[in-house]
Design a protein around this motif. Structure first.
Motif, PDB file in Angstrom:
ATOM      1  N   UNK A  92      38.410  40.733  33.553  1.00  0.00           N
ATOM      2  CA  UNK A  92      37.761  39.413  33.565  1.00  0.00           C
ATOM      3  C   UNK A  92      38.405  38.483  32.540  1.00  0.00           C
ATOM      4  N   UNK A  93      38.669  38.995  31.352  1.00  0.00           N
ATOM      5  CA  UNK A  93      39.306  38.177  30.315  1.00  0.00           C
ATOM      6  C   UNK A  93      40.668  37.673  30.784  1.00  0.00           C
ATOM      7  N   UNK A 117      42.336  30.013  41.945  1.00  0.00           N
ATOM      8  CA  UNK A 117      42.389  29.821  43.388  1.00  0.00           C
ATOM      9  C   UNK A 117      41.113  30.415  43.980  1.00  0.00           C
ATOM     10  N   UNK A 118      40.869  30.133  45.231  1.00  0.00           N
ATOM     11  CA  UNK A 118      39.668  30.702  45.849  1.00  0.00           C
ATOM     12  C   UNK A 118      39.739  32.233  45.872  1.00  0.00           C
ATOM     13  N   UNK A 146      37.088  34.706  44.007  1.00  0.00           N
ATOM     14  CA  UNK A 146      36.449  35.815  44.715  1.00  0.00           C
ATOM     15  C   UNK A 146      36.678  37.129  43.965  1.00  0.00           C
ATOM     16  N   UNK A 147      37.912  37.333  43.499  1.00  0.00           N
ATOM     17  CA  UNK A 147      38.212  38.546  42.730  1.00  0.00           C
ATOM     18  C   UNK A 147      37.372  38.585  41.451  1.00  0.00           C
ATOM     19  N   UNK A 148      37.229  37.440  40.795  1.00  0.00           N
ATOM     20  CA  UNK A 148      36.434  37.353  39.578  1.00  0.00           C
ATOM     21  C   UNK A 148      34.975  37.738  39.847  1.00  0.00           C
ATOM     22  N   UNK A 171      32.911  40.930  38.349  1.00  0.00           N
ATOM     23  CA  UNK A 171      31.623  40.763  37.669  1.00  0.00           C
ATOM     24  C   UNK A 171      30.562  41.679  38.267  1.00  0.00           C
ATOM     25  N   UNK A 172      30.533  41.767  39.596  1.00  0.00           N
ATOM     26  CA  UNK A 172      29.557  42.629  40.263  1.00  0.00           C
ATOM     27  C   UNK A 172      29.796  44.099  39.923  1.00  0.00           C
TER      28      UNK A 172
END
Length: 91
Positions: free
Chosen positions: A47-48, A57-58, A62-64, A68-69
């Motif tokens: 995440x960092x 980008x989109x 989405x990957x971020x 997180x999930x």
């Protein structure tokens, strides 16, 4: 480790342990907990890395969200193991 044979005072101390202290015990004694902690840490690092980008980008967004999930799931799994430890060490 069970504390059934320990004096009541010692069992009471185990019940008063804070989650952080229990997490430290589990990290030493429980391989599954160690693995989940490491995965949680790795996800935090990912995440960092993503968050260093000014604009996502989109696909990156989405990957971020997915990271997180996954990180939250690992935190929930750690919390469940801590609850299990507490339950297993009640008088």
């Amino acid at each position: 480790m069970k504390y059934d044979n320990f004096p009541h005072e010692l069992r009471k101390e185990v019940l008063l342990l804070k989650d952080k202290e229990i997490a430290e015990i589990l990290e030493k004694e429980n391989e599954e907990f160690r693995r989940i902690c490491q995965e949680h840490k790795n996800l935090g690092e990912a995440l960092k890395k993503i968050d260093k980008n000014r604009h996502l980008t989109s696909e990156e967004e989405l990957e971020r969200k997915n990271i997180q999930k996954q990180k939250l799931l690992k935190k929930d799994q750690m919390a469940a193991l801590i609850r299990g430890y507490k339950k297993g060490h009640q008088n």
